[in-house]
Structure formats: structure tokens, C-alpha cells
Design an enzyme around this catalytic site. Structure first.
Site, PDB file in Angstrom:
ATOM      1  N   LYS A  51       0.888  -1.154  -0.120  1.00  0.00           N
ATOM      2  CA  LYS A  51      -0.056   0.053  -0.036  1.00  0.00           C
ATOM      3  C   LYS A  51       1.075   1.159  -0.047  1.00  0.00           C
ATOM      4  O   LYS A  51       0.671   2.237  -0.464  1.00  0.00           O
ATOM      5  CB  LYS A  51      -0.993   0.062   1.050  1.00  0.00           C
ATOM      6  N   GLN A  95      -4.538  -1.019   9.443  1.00  0.00           N
ATOM      7  CA  GLN A  95      -4.671  -2.564   8.897  1.00  0.00           C
ATOM      8  C   GLN A  95      -5.023  -3.554  10.002  1.00  0.00           C
ATOM      9  O   GLN A  95      -5.020  -3.425  11.240  1.00  0.00           O
ATOM     10  CB  GLN A  95      -3.296  -2.614   8.776  1.00  0.00           C
ATOM     11  N   ASP A 118     -10.814   3.186   4.185  1.00  0.00           N
ATOM     12  CA  ASP A 118     -11.285   1.916   4.011  1.00  0.00           C
ATOM     13  C   ASP A 118     -12.671   1.614   3.929  1.00  0.00           C
ATOM     14  O   ASP A 118     -13.466   0.799   3.549  1.00  0.00           O
ATOM     15  CB  ASP A 118     -10.835   1.230   5.233  1.00  0.00           C
TER      16      ASP A 118
HETATM   17  N1  GUN Z   1      -6.924  -6.557   6.310  1.00  0.00           N
HETATM   18  C1  GUN Z   1      -7.214  -7.450   5.197  1.00  0.00           C
HETATM   19  N2  GUN Z   1      -8.094  -6.662   4.324  1.00  0.00           N
HETATM   20  C2  GUN Z   1      -8.070  -5.215   4.798  1.00  0.00           C
HETATM   21  C3  GUN Z   1      -8.468  -4.134   4.377  1.00  0.00           C
HETATM   22  O1  GUN Z   1      -9.043  -4.043   3.235  1.00  0.00           O
HETATM   23  N3  GUN Z   1      -8.348  -2.863   5.209  1.00  0.00           N
HETATM   24  C4  GUN Z   1      -7.797  -3.046   6.111  1.00  0.00           C
HETATM   25  N4  GUN Z   1      -7.618  -1.937   7.034  1.00  0.00           N
HETATM   26  N5  GUN Z   1      -7.243  -4.082   6.841  1.00  0.00           N
HETATM   27  C5  GUN Z   1      -7.403  -5.403   5.947  1.00  0.00           C
END
Ligand code: GUN
Length: 284
Positions: A51, A95, A118
Site C-alpha cells: 500500500k 490495518q 477503508d
Molecule cells: N486486512 C485485510 N484486508 C484489509 C482491508 O481492506 N483494510 C484493512 N484496514 N485491513 C485489512
């Protein structure tokens, strides 16, 4: 047809990059994303690195705040409140999963909904469900864009979503209802998944069970979107597969996303898109 998520994601990233070049030319503040990573869970560390790098690649200022898994919920809340107040931060992503002693919902609800890239905050979830503009979770948004690239009008189609998570299944439902699909949500307690699949014009598989959906379950000409990322042993080697048995399903489906190279690259591209959207909303 094999849906090329890599190519689609690249083109979305190029559009974002182009917009950011314009922002920089106009000497406006640079869009910025802060990712919060707690603990040392390896898959999370890999996702977060990707990311961060992808954000930098399109010109977004990105940084990662890393914390030990022993961090208290209160301390994490104060970190997020500071980010909420920082005008130089436009997107905040915590995350998941978080360590067990931290309540994920409490943390998500602490994020300013305008910065919630998100799309997990109740305000964004609610706005999506009542059809108001909102930040939409990245993975279902990526699935939706791929689906729409294959077929513009989805009116009246039978869509089966396998998996009811807040991250995928539930927001996917809202996106497809908005397109006037007839949506069925299946989950681990659903009976006769095979027959539900056989009736579906669109199958979105997001359960995290390797190769669960077989080609023989798929209606001829259906569109199949595979959200799964599962590691399996194959001839003594480790291999990544989706929730769909790709080889048997590609013979029946009109279009299918591969794993890897389908939904995965779209998730990150949509995160960058959401960061740019948050930036515009904050500045408007
Ligand atoms: N963990 C797995 N997928 C995601 C996501 O799309 N966003 C976040 N914040 N954590 C994750």
C-alpha cells in the site's frame, strides 16, 4: 474471458497519477495517506508495504506508523485522534486484524469518516446503504469496477455473494442492489451452496476457502469474481489460489477473475482512489 485485474488497476493508477500531477502543478497540498500497523503479523506487513509503495508510485505522500502488539487501546485511540486533527493527513487506514485486546470497532469508529479510506466507519457504511455518496470499502469497490467493465447494465441479474463480512460481502450487497441486481448472500451456515450457485448470473466468492466453488456449480455464461487469497500445497510447493476452482470454472463462465492478478491489484488501486476522493472531499 479472463478478467485482467492487473491491467485495469494499472489504468486506474495512471488516472490517479495524472490528477495528482495536476494538483502538484497548481501548488496545492499533496494528498497524503497514513497507514497504522500494529504488531508483526507477516501478511499484514506485506499488504502495508504494498500500500505504501503503490501510494508513493502515484505521487501520494504515504507513511506507515508501526506499533508493538502490546500497544493499549487508549494509546491507539489517541494516535488516531491526532491523525484526525492533522490537516496534512487526508486518508487514515488501520490495518486489520488488530491484537485481541483491542476492539476493532472502537478503533474504526474513532477515525474521522471523511478520512476513512477503508470505508469501514458506520457513517460510510450507513451512507452506502442509503445510497448517499460515501467512501466504499476497497475490495468490493474493485470487484464492482471489474464487473462493470465486463457488463455495463446489471439490472435484474441474479447475483450470489458468498461471504457476509463487513469488509466484503455486506458492502458488495449494497453496490449490487444499487445496480438493481437480485442479491443473495450465502455464508458458512447456508444450505446447498451448489444450487444457489447454479441460479446465479454473477458469483462473488469471498469466503476464504480454497477452490470451494467448482465449475460444475456455475451456470453457463455467468460472471465469476474471486476475492479469495488462499495458500495451498501443490505438488510439494506452496501456491496461491482463490475461492473458486479456476480451471473447471473458466470453461463454464463468460468471464472470470484469476488469482493472483484479478481482484488483488484492484484493492490497492481503489485505496489510492479513495485517498484522492477523501482529499477532494476534505478540500471542498
Ligand atoms: N486486512 C485485510 N484486508 C484489509 C482491508 O481492506 N483494510 C484493512 N484496514 N485491513 C485489512
Amino acid at each position: 474471458m479472463i478478467i485482467d485485474g492487473k491491467k485495469f488497476a494499472k489504468s486506474l493508477r495512471s488516472k490517479i497519477k495524472f490528477e495528482i500531477i495536476k494538483i502538484k502543478k497548481n501548488k496545492k497540498p499533496i494528498p497524503s495517506l497514513t497507514v497504522v500497523l500494529v504488531g508483526s503479523y507477516t501478511p499484514s506487513a506485506i499488504y502495508v508495504k504494498n500500500k505504501e509503495l503503490s501510494a508513493k508510485e502515484v505521487g501520494i505522500n504515504s507513511s506507515v506508523l508501526r506499533f508493538e502488539s502490546s500497544i493499549s487501546e487508549l494509546k491507539l485511540i489517541s494516535v488516531i485522534k491526532k491523525l484526525n486533527q492533522n490537516p496534512k493527513v487526508h486518508g487514515i487506514l488501520v490495518q486489520l486484524p488488530l491484537p485481541k485486546h483491542i476492539n476493532s470497532n472502537t478503533i474504526i469508529e474513532t477515525i474521522d469518516p471523511l478520512k476513512d479510506v477503508d470505508g469501514f466507519h458506520a457513517m460510510n457504511v450507513g451512507n452506502l446503504s442509503i445510497g448517499k455518496d460515501s467512501l466504499v470499502p476497497c475490495t468490493p469497490l474493485g470487484c464492482y469496477l471489474l464487473l462493470k467493465s465486463i457488463k455495463k447494465k446489471l439490472v435484474g441479474m441474479n447475483a450470489l455473494i458468498i461471504g457476509r463480512s463487513n469488509l466484503n460481502g455486506k458492502p458488495m450487497t449494497q453496490l449490487l442492489l444499487k445496480e438493481d441486481c437480485t442479491v443473495t448472500i450465502a455464508h458458512s451456515k447456508s444450505k446447498d451452496l451448489k444450487n444457489l450457485c447454479k441460479k446465479a448470473d454473477i458469483v462473488i466468492a469471498a469466503v476464504g476457502r480454497a477452490q470451494l466453488v467448482k465449475g460444475s456449480w456455475i451456470k453457463k455464461g455467468a460472471i465469476v469474481i474471486d476475492v479469495g487469497i488462499n495458500r495451498i500445497d501443490f505438488n510439494g510447493k506452496s501456491k496461491i489460489v482463490g475461492d473458486v476452482d479456476f480451471e473447471s470454472t473458466k470453461k463454464k463462465a463468460y468471464a472470470i477473475t484469476p488469482v493472483p492478478g484479478g481482484v488483488g491489484p484492484m484493492t490497492i488501486a481503489c485505496l489510492l482512489n479513495n485517498t484522492l476522493k477523501a482529499y477532494k472531499n476534505i478540500n471542498s
